[in-house]
Design an enzyme around this catalytic site. Sequence first.
Site, PDB file in Angstrom:
ATOM      1  N   LEU A 199      -1.292  -2.300  27.046  1.00 56.20           N
ATOM      2  CA  LEU A 199      -2.374  -1.599  27.750  1.00 56.20           C
ATOM      3  C   LEU A 199      -3.593  -2.494  27.931  1.00 56.20           C
ATOM      4  CD1 LEU A 199      -2.241   1.788  25.779  1.00 56.20           C
ATOM      5  CD2 LEU A 199      -1.539   1.433  28.163  1.00 56.20           C
ATOM      6  N   SER A 200      -4.425  -2.156  28.891  1.00 61.00           N
ATOM      7  CA  SER A 200      -5.703  -2.845  29.048  1.00 61.00           C
ATOM      8  C   SER A 200      -6.503  -2.647  27.756  1.00 61.00           C
ATOM      9  CB  SER A 200      -6.453  -2.239  30.237  1.00 61.00           C
ATOM     10  OG  SER A 200      -7.717  -2.826  30.348  1.00 61.00           O
ATOM     11  N   GLY A 201      -7.012  -3.719  27.214  1.00 56.51           N
ATOM     12  CA  GLY A 201      -7.787  -3.627  25.976  1.00 56.51           C
ATOM     13  C   GLY A 201      -6.950  -3.736  24.714  1.00 56.51           C
ATOM     14  N   SER A 202      -5.642  -3.939  24.865  1.00 52.91           N
ATOM     15  CA  SER A 202      -4.797  -4.033  23.669  1.00 52.91           C
ATOM     16  C   SER A 202      -4.994  -5.368  22.949  1.00 52.91           C
ATOM     17  CB  SER A 202      -3.325  -3.821  24.020  1.00 52.91           C
ATOM     18  OG  SER A 202      -2.900  -4.759  24.977  1.00 52.91           O
ATOM     19  N   GLY A 203      -5.465  -6.374  23.683  1.00 48.51           N
ATOM     20  CA  GLY A 203      -5.743  -7.671  23.039  1.00 48.51           C
ATOM     21  C   GLY A 203      -5.014  -8.857  23.642  1.00 48.51           C
ATOM     22  N   SER A 236       1.820  -5.620  32.877  1.00 50.22           N
ATOM     23  CA  SER A 236       3.244  -5.473  33.239  1.00 50.22           C
ATOM     24  C   SER A 236       3.832  -4.187  32.658  1.00 50.22           C
ATOM     25  CB  SER A 236       4.076  -6.698  32.855  1.00 50.22           C
ATOM     26  OG  SER A 236       3.655  -7.332  31.681  1.00 50.22           O
TER      27      SER A 236
HETATM   28  P1  ADP Z   1      -6.483  -7.111  27.277  1.00 52.02           P
HETATM   29  O1  ADP Z   1      -6.411  -8.538  27.709  1.00 52.02           O
HETATM   30  O2  ADP Z   1      -5.194  -6.617  26.668  1.00 52.02           O
HETATM   31  O3  ADP Z   1      -7.003  -6.197  28.335  1.00 52.02           O
HETATM   32  P2  ADP Z   1      -8.723  -7.973  25.700  1.00 52.02           P
HETATM   33  O4  ADP Z   1      -8.193  -9.157  24.944  1.00 52.02           O
HETATM   34  O5  ADP Z   1      -9.556  -8.231  26.915  1.00 52.02           O
HETATM   35  O6  ADP Z   1      -7.505  -7.002  26.052  1.00 52.02           O
HETATM   36  O7  ADP Z   1      -9.571  -7.050  24.724  1.00 52.02           O
HETATM   37  C1  ADP Z   1      -9.146  -6.728  23.424  1.00 52.02           C
HETATM   38  C2  ADP Z   1     -10.349  -6.329  22.581  1.00 52.02           C
HETATM   39  O8  ADP Z   1      -9.890  -5.923  21.295  1.00 52.02           O
HETATM   40  C3  ADP Z   1     -11.319  -7.489  22.357  1.00 52.02           C
HETATM   41  O9  ADP Z   1     -12.638  -6.975  22.391  1.00 52.02           O
HETATM   42  C4  ADP Z   1     -10.964  -7.959  20.946  1.00 52.02           C
HETATM   43  O10 ADP Z   1     -12.054  -8.557  20.288  1.00 52.02           O
HETATM   44  C5  ADP Z   1     -10.555  -6.664  20.273  1.00 52.02           C
HETATM   45  N1  ADP Z   1      -9.631  -6.824  19.141  1.00 52.02           N
HETATM   46  C6  ADP Z   1      -9.743  -6.236  17.937  1.00 52.02           C
HETATM   47  N2  ADP Z   1      -8.743  -6.584  17.107  1.00 52.02           N
HETATM   48  C7  ADP Z   1      -7.948  -7.428  17.819  1.00 52.02           C
HETATM   49  C8  ADP Z   1      -6.753  -8.124  17.492  1.00 52.02           C
HETATM   50  N3  ADP Z   1      -6.166  -8.025  16.307  1.00 52.02           N
HETATM   51  N4  ADP Z   1      -6.190  -8.893  18.460  1.00 52.02           N
HETATM   52  C9  ADP Z   1      -6.766  -8.975  19.680  1.00 52.02           C
HETATM   53  N5  ADP Z   1      -7.907  -8.342  20.046  1.00 52.02           N
HETATM   54  C10 ADP Z   1      -8.505  -7.570  19.123  1.00 52.02           C
END
Ligand code: ADP
Length: 198
Positions: free
Chosen positions: A34-38, A107
């Site tokens: 998901l968006s925001g998953s990391g 994806s």
């Molecule tokens: P995506 O690319 O999936 O949309 P992002 O990487 O842009 O997600 O955002 C993920 C957010 O979650 C960031 O603000 C990041 O700091 C936070 N976060 C918290 N814990 C984790 C972790 N274990 N791994 C990755 N991101 C994390």
Amino acid sequence: MADHIFPIHDRLVSFKDRCQRLNQRPISLWFCGLSGSGKSTIAVGLEHLLFQKGYTTQVLDGDNIRSGINSNLGFSVEDRLENNRRVAEIAKLYNMSGLITINSFISPTQSIRNKAKEIIGASFFKEVYIKASLKTCEDRDVKGLYEKARKGEIKGFTGIDSPFEAPENPFLEIDTEKHTLEVCIQSLFKAIEPLIKI
Ligand code: ADP
């Protein structure tokens, strides 16, 4: 293929020689989630770790690609498929040049990811589920997109009004709710090191 196309693959520097020069075996990590998953955060962190260890990589990230080569595509089912198809073709070119790719795209469906696997080749393609619940992603709301999607300002947003299918049989699952960023990056590195090391 049309009669007037003559590929020259067989005359290029060989794949084996390229890998030897770079001292690595290429793979394509295919992050989904998901968006925001990391995905982007882990892609960036993993790339730095790999660089520091002497590996040559290329990150292909959703927003970068959508602002460049795929700027003509939207978020319809067809456009998402085309977005991922082009990325898979690019990842394949990088792999054939000996580079390791880290692909960071929502994806959302298994069929999109299967198509990418088909293009890249099953032996190179490594599906990684970057896992976090919708609630966590929404709480993080890194780019403010969930808020907009909930208000109906963005249509077809994955997790809200467009489905996300979790991978059926991923190479690896990385739970970003349960583990710190550092632990996520290290477990990915540990899992891929035997594959990329010569
Ligand atoms: P995506 O690319 O999936 O949309 P992002 O990487 O842009 O997600 O955002 C993920 C957010 O979650 C960031 O603000 C990041 O700091 C936070 N976060 C918290 N814990 C984790 C972790 N274990 N791994 C990755 N991101 C994390």
